[in-house]
Design a protein around this motif. Structure first.
Motif, PDB file in Angstrom:
ATOM      1  N   UNK A 126     -76.900-103.968 -52.510  1.00  0.00           N
ATOM      2  CA  UNK A 126     -78.015-104.576 -51.785  1.00  0.00           C
ATOM      3  C   UNK A 126     -77.995-104.148 -50.328  1.00  0.00           C
ATOM      4  N   UNK A 127     -79.174-104.059 -49.718  1.00  0.00           N
ATOM      5  CA  UNK A 127     -79.213-103.697 -48.298  1.00  0.00           C
ATOM      6  C   UNK A 127     -78.771-104.900 -47.463  1.00  0.00           C
ATOM      7  N   UNK A 128     -78.314-104.622 -46.254  1.00  0.00           N
ATOM      8  CA  UNK A 128     -77.741-105.656 -45.393  1.00  0.00           C
ATOM      9  C   UNK A 128     -78.729-106.768 -45.069  1.00  0.00           C
ATOM     10  N   UNK A 129     -79.995-106.424 -44.889  1.00  0.00           N
ATOM     11  CA  UNK A 129     -81.002-107.433 -44.548  1.00  0.00           C
ATOM     12  C   UNK A 129     -81.156-108.441 -45.686  1.00  0.00           C
ATOM     13  N   UNK A 130     -81.188-107.950 -46.923  1.00  0.00           N
ATOM     14  CA  UNK A 130     -81.325-108.831 -48.089  1.00  0.00           C
ATOM     15  C   UNK A 130     -80.118-109.752 -48.209  1.00  0.00           C
ATOM     16  N   UNK A 132     -78.034-110.732 -45.811  1.00  0.00           N
ATOM     17  CA  UNK A 132     -78.017-111.700 -44.704  1.00  0.00           C
ATOM     18  C   UNK A 132     -79.073-112.771 -44.894  1.00  0.00           C
ATOM     19  N   UNK A 133     -80.236-112.358 -45.352  1.00  0.00           N
ATOM     20  CA  UNK A 133     -81.341-113.300 -45.552  1.00  0.00           C
ATOM     21  C   UNK A 133     -80.977-114.365 -46.584  1.00  0.00           C
ATOM     22  N   UNK A 134     -80.400-113.932 -47.696  1.00  0.00           N
ATOM     23  CA  UNK A 134     -80.014-114.869 -48.753  1.00  0.00           C
ATOM     24  C   UNK A 134     -78.910-115.808 -48.280  1.00  0.00           C
ATOM     25  N   UNK A 135     -77.881-115.232 -47.682  1.00  0.00           N
ATOM     26  CA  UNK A 135     -76.744-116.023 -47.226  1.00  0.00           C
ATOM     27  C   UNK A 135     -77.155-117.044 -46.172  1.00  0.00           C
ATOM     28  N   UNK A 136     -77.968-116.608 -45.230  1.00  0.00           N
ATOM     29  CA  UNK A 136     -78.413-117.510 -44.164  1.00  0.00           C
ATOM     30  C   UNK A 136     -79.284-118.646 -44.705  1.00  0.00           C
ATOM     31  N   UNK A 197     -74.921-120.101 -57.053  1.00  0.00           N
ATOM     32  CA  UNK A 197     -75.718-119.777 -55.863  1.00  0.00           C
ATOM     33  C   UNK A 197     -74.874-119.836 -54.599  1.00  0.00           C
ATOM     34  N   UNK A 198     -74.076-120.888 -54.479  1.00  0.00           N
ATOM     35  CA  UNK A 198     -73.233-121.047 -53.291  1.00  0.00           C
ATOM     36  C   UNK A 198     -72.174-119.950 -53.204  1.00  0.00           C
ATOM     37  N   UNK A 199     -71.570-119.604 -54.341  1.00  0.00           N
ATOM     38  CA  UNK A 199     -70.554-118.543 -54.349  1.00  0.00           C
ATOM     39  C   UNK A 199     -71.177-117.215 -53.957  1.00  0.00           C
ATOM     40  N   UNK A 200     -72.352-116.919 -54.490  1.00  0.00           N
ATOM     41  CA  UNK A 200     -73.048-115.677 -54.129  1.00  0.00           C
ATOM     42  C   UNK A 200     -73.310-115.615 -52.642  1.00  0.00           C
ATOM     43  N   UNK A 201     -73.750-116.732 -52.070  1.00  0.00           N
ATOM     44  CA  UNK A 201     -74.060-116.781 -50.637  1.00  0.00           C
ATOM     45  C   UNK A 201     -72.804-116.501 -49.806  1.00  0.00           C
ATOM     46  N   UNK A 202     -71.669-117.019 -50.249  1.00  0.00           N
ATOM     47  CA  UNK A 202     -70.407-116.772 -49.529  1.00  0.00           C
ATOM     48  C   UNK A 202     -70.002-115.322 -49.641  1.00  0.00           C
ATOM     49  N   UNK A 203     -70.100-114.758 -50.852  1.00  0.00           N
ATOM     50  CA  UNK A 203     -69.768-113.335 -51.029  1.00  0.00           C
ATOM     51  C   UNK A 203     -70.630-112.441 -50.143  1.00  0.00           C
ATOM     52  N   UNK A 204     -71.913-112.762 -50.061  1.00  0.00           N
ATOM     53  CA  UNK A 204     -72.839-111.932 -49.281  1.00  0.00           C
ATOM     54  C   UNK A 204     -72.657-112.126 -47.783  1.00  0.00           C
ATOM     55  N   UNK A 205     -72.020-113.223 -47.417  1.00  0.00           N
ATOM     56  CA  UNK A 205     -71.796-113.513 -45.999  1.00  0.00           C
ATOM     57  C   UNK A 205     -70.654-112.670 -45.440  1.00  0.00           C
TER      58      UNK A 205
END
Length: 206
Positions: A126-130, A132-136, A197-205
């Motif tokens: 995934x690109x960095x913007x995607x 960051x957007x999801x994680x934020x 969902x929460x785990x994904x957000x942490x991984x992407x962060x």
């Protein structure tokens, strides 16, 4: 030299090792017989091992033993292990898997197989913007303390007793924090669907 499947690649990140190349190669060659492995340097601080006709579990055990030997001289050693493949054309995929596994290694987990982080590795594309957007969107309103709590809670497989002990807090304090996370994010850390969902957000962060 006959190439016999299955094939599997491991990449060793040597960090700032002061060991001589020949000494490093000798240590590796002592563990992996020449007839069953190709060994060489990719970069000054990276070594690869390509095994032939090797069992996956045995390969990981050998890599673990190699780590224990090298870590006595250099604690910064990391090892990434790719998936086992059958076709010679797929060796490059095992190599890429090993690189990805290496990327996700850490002080707590210096030896990583691709199979262990395959789900997490999917997000690398995934690109960095995607990311960051999801994680934020999911974690943006949480304090660092609550995010650290989530990370620990997931690390201990949603076990309240083990997580609270690891964080040196009372179990009721942990339960209160988990309740706060649910109220702030609308995702429940104790609900299996919300955990994803929460785990994904942490991984992407990270």
């Amino acid at each position: 030299f006959k190439l016999e499947s299955p094939f599997q690649v491991a990449i060793i990140e040597l960090g700032n090792s002061h060991l001589k190349k020949n000494d490093l190669l000798q240590v590796v060659e002592d563990l992996f017989p020449k007839q069953r492995a190709l060994i060489g340097f990719i970069k000054v601080n990276r070594l690869f091992i390509l095994t032939l006709k090797f069992n996956e579990q045995r390969f990981k055990e050998k890599c673990s033993r190699l780590y224990r030997i090298l870590a006595t001289k250099n604690p910064a050693i990391r090892i990434g292990i790719g998936l086992s493949v059958i076709e010679t054309e797929s060796i490059r995929h095992s190599y890429k898997d090993a690189l990805s596994a290496l990327k996700h290694s850490s002080n707590d987990q210096p030896i990583v197989t691709y199979a262990e982080i395959e789900t997490k590795a999917l997000f690398d594309h995934l690109d960095e913007r995607t990311k960051q957007q999801f994680s934020n969107r999911i974690l943006g309103n949480l304090s660092e303390k609550l995010i650290e709590t989530l990370e620990c809670f997931f690390m201990y497989n949603l076990n309240i007793e083990k997580c609270s002990r690891a964080m040196y807090i009372h179990r009721n304090s942990l339960i209160y924090r988990l309740k706060q996370i649910k109220e702030i994010t609308s995702y429940d850390p104790q609900n299996v669907h919300d955990v994803i969902t929460l785990q994904m957000a942490i991984w992407l962060r990270t």
